[in-house]
Design an enzyme around this catalytic site. Structure first.
Site, mmCIF file in Angstrom:
data_model
loop_
_atom_site.group_PDB
_atom_site.id
_atom_site.type_symbol
_atom_site.label_atom_id
_atom_site.label_comp_id
_atom_site.label_asym_id
_atom_site.label_seq_id
_atom_site.Cartn_x
_atom_site.Cartn_y
_atom_site.Cartn_z
ATOM 1 N N GLU A 42 0.660 -1.179 -0.089
ATOM 2 C CA GLU A 42 -0.123 -0.242 -0.150
ATOM 3 C C GLU A 42 0.658 1.131 -0.129
ATOM 4 O O GLU A 42 1.613 1.333 0.920
ATOM 5 C CB GLU A 42 -0.867 0.115 1.288
ATOM 6 C CG GLU A 42 -1.654 1.189 1.174
ATOM 7 C CD GLU A 42 -3.151 1.230 1.946
ATOM 8 O OE1 GLU A 42 -3.300 0.356 2.629
ATOM 9 O OE2 GLU A 42 -3.638 2.469 2.079
ATOM 10 N N ASP A 116 -2.133 12.091 -2.853
ATOM 11 C CA ASP A 116 -2.461 13.624 -2.903
ATOM 12 C C ASP A 116 -2.860 14.207 -4.167
ATOM 13 O O ASP A 116 -2.186 13.942 -5.086
ATOM 14 C CB ASP A 116 -1.028 14.415 -2.509
ATOM 15 C CG ASP A 116 -0.813 13.994 -0.802
ATOM 16 O OD1 ASP A 116 -1.661 13.889 -0.112
ATOM 17 O OD2 ASP A 116 0.314 13.641 -0.755
ATOM 18 N N THR A 190 -12.033 4.645 3.052
ATOM 19 C CA THR A 190 -10.642 5.158 3.976
ATOM 20 C C THR A 190 -11.186 6.483 4.403
ATOM 21 O O THR A 190 -12.159 7.317 4.279
ATOM 22 C CB THR A 190 -9.590 5.383 2.910
ATOM 23 O OG1 THR A 190 -9.759 6.677 2.014
ATOM 24 C CG2 THR A 190 -9.300 4.033 2.025
ATOM 25 N N ARG A 191 -10.135 6.838 5.320
ATOM 26 C CA ARG A 191 -10.208 8.029 6.039
ATOM 27 C C ARG A 191 -10.607 9.275 5.090
ATOM 28 O O ARG A 191 -11.463 10.190 5.299
ATOM 29 C CB ARG A 191 -9.285 8.489 6.974
ATOM 30 C CG ARG A 191 -9.581 9.573 7.851
ATOM 31 C CD ARG A 191 -8.236 9.948 8.791
ATOM 32 N NE ARG A 191 -8.083 8.849 9.782
ATOM 33 C CZ ARG A 191 -7.244 9.241 10.638
ATOM 34 N NH1 ARG A 191 -6.764 10.156 11.253
ATOM 35 N NH2 ARG A 191 -7.129 8.043 11.665
ATOM 36 N N TYR A 192 -9.598 9.534 4.308
ATOM 37 C CA TYR A 192 -9.515 10.446 3.197
ATOM 38 C C TYR A 192 -10.693 10.346 2.302
ATOM 39 O O TYR A 192 -11.502 11.556 2.020
ATOM 40 C CB TYR A 192 -8.529 10.383 2.264
ATOM 41 C CG TYR A 192 -8.113 11.775 1.383
ATOM 42 C CD1 TYR A 192 -7.707 12.819 1.730
ATOM 43 C CD2 TYR A 192 -9.010 11.508 0.169
ATOM 44 C CE1 TYR A 192 -7.667 14.037 0.607
ATOM 45 C CE2 TYR A 192 -8.813 12.710 -0.725
ATOM 46 C CZ TYR A 192 -8.237 13.862 -0.407
ATOM 47 O OH TYR A 192 -7.937 14.836 -1.089
HETATM 48 C C1 LIG Z 1 -4.595 12.330 0.610
HETATM 49 S S1 LIG Z 1 -3.720 11.075 1.629
HETATM 50 C C2 LIG Z 1 -4.564 9.622 1.591
HETATM 51 C C3 LIG Z 1 -4.470 8.626 2.938
HETATM 52 C C4 LIG Z 1 -4.867 7.421 2.708
HETATM 53 N N1 LIG Z 1 -4.735 6.486 1.390
HETATM 54 C C5 LIG Z 1 -6.649 7.392 2.828
HETATM 55 O O1 LIG Z 1 -7.219 7.325 1.639
HETATM 56 O O2 LIG Z 1 -7.082 7.958 4.091
HETATM 57 C C6 LIG Z 1 -2.136 10.661 0.659
HETATM 58 C C7 LIG Z 1 -0.958 9.877 1.480
HETATM 59 O O3 LIG Z 1 0.148 9.704 0.634
HETATM 60 C C8 LIG Z 1 1.162 9.827 1.199
HETATM 61 N N2 LIG Z 1 2.312 10.138 0.158
HETATM 62 C C9 LIG Z 1 2.386 11.245 -0.585
HETATM 63 N N3 LIG Z 1 3.695 10.972 -1.272
HETATM 64 C C10 LIG Z 1 4.044 9.836 -0.996
HETATM 65 C C11 LIG Z 1 4.954 8.987 -1.408
HETATM 66 N N4 LIG Z 1 6.023 9.354 -2.418
HETATM 67 N N5 LIG Z 1 5.326 7.822 -1.046
HETATM 68 C C12 LIG Z 1 4.309 7.265 -0.130
HETATM 69 N N6 LIG Z 1 3.471 7.938 0.524
HETATM 70 C C13 LIG Z 1 3.055 9.230 -0.046
HETATM 71 C C14 LIG Z 1 0.805 11.411 2.155
HETATM 72 O O4 LIG Z 1 1.889 11.483 3.277
HETATM 73 C C15 LIG Z 1 -0.593 10.990 2.604
HETATM 74 O O5 LIG Z 1 -0.649 10.364 3.936
#
Ligand SMILES: C[S@@+](CC[C@H](N)C(=O)[O-])C[C@H]1O[C@@H](n2cnc3c(N)ncnc32)[C@H](O)[C@@H]1O
Length: 211
Positions: A42, A116, A190-192
């Site tokens: 993931e 993101d 998911t939370r987001y």
């Molecule tokens: C918008 S959040 C979504 C989190 C979760 N997947 C959800 O749906 O609730 C995006 C996540 O991707 C992580 N992220 C961003 N760039 C990343 C990278 N290069 N490798 C791993 N994770 C990354 C961020 O820190 C953030 O926690």
């Protein structure tokens, strides 16, 4: 961060972190002490809720989660510690470094859930999904493996469909015209996603098969 979580970051995280300074084992399952069928990945697990949900339902699969956001890592560590889980490993950095380390064909499923969105045009180049990332996922996913992607940003979802769908190594598995609007039953909210839905944004759910 609570004292308990800070303690887990100091003591438990180093034991769960794959050592990228050494070559990966040929059989990734040997990273884990118990017998396992496959390893899932993931990318950007946030607080780790989806990862823990999948682990609870598929105890024969191990999961590696990547997340650079330390508070999210600490939340997942709390869940791992609460349930005494031995089948999760954490890369607390950029997923691309871990992917480069993984052996070819070592992963059965990849989840990229609500990366993101970088919605402004000038930010779009910061998005995780690029042809290069898709090629690197093609290398680590075994034949027949699955790649799941979700986004509440329709521009990003279209881009992901174009970039992944245009790669000859992947096939979009949609059967019906509106499949992309439906989250499969073995895929929890998911939370987001909850936040996006509460703000009126409807996500796209895309599933691809590695050919
Ligand atoms: C918008 S959040 C979504 C989190 C979760 N997947 C959800 O749906 O609730 C995006 C996540 O991707 C992580 N992220 C961003 N760039 C990343 C990278 N290069 N490798 C791993 N994770 C990354 C961020 O820190 C953030 O926690």
């Amino acid at each position: 961060m609570t004292a308990r979580k800070a303690g887990l970051v100091a003591d438990l995280l180093p034991r769960l972190r794959p050592d990228l300074s050494r070559p990966a084992p040929d059989d990734l399952r040997t990273l884990f002490a118990c017998p396992l069928q496959e390893v899932w990945l993931e990318i950007g697990f946030g607080g780790g809720e989806h990862l823990l949900w999948q682990r609870a339902r598929t105890p024969k699969s191990a999961l590696i989660g990547c997340e650079p956001f330390l508070n999210g890592v600490a939340s997942l560590l709390g869940g791992i510690d609460d349930h005494g889980i031995e089948t999760i490993r954490i890369h607390d950095g950029d997923a691309r470094d871990l992917i480069a380390w993984l052996p070819a064909g070592s992963i059965a499923r990849v989840f990229i859930l609500f990366p993101d969105p970088w919605p402004k045009k000038r930010q779009a180049k910061r998005r995780l999904i690029t042809p290069q990332l898709v090629r690197s996922l093609m290398r680590v996913l075994r034949s027949g493996g699955e790649l799941r992607f979700a986004s509440d940003d329709m521009d990003y979802a279209r881009e992901a469909l174009r970039v992944i769908g245009n790669d000859a190594a992947f096939a979009w598995t949609a059967n019906r015209a509106d499949d992309w609007r439906r989250r499969p039953a073995d895929w929890p909210e998911t939370r987001y996603e909850r936040k996006a839905l509460s703000e009126g944004r409807k996500p796209a759910y895309l599933c691809f098969r590695r050919l």
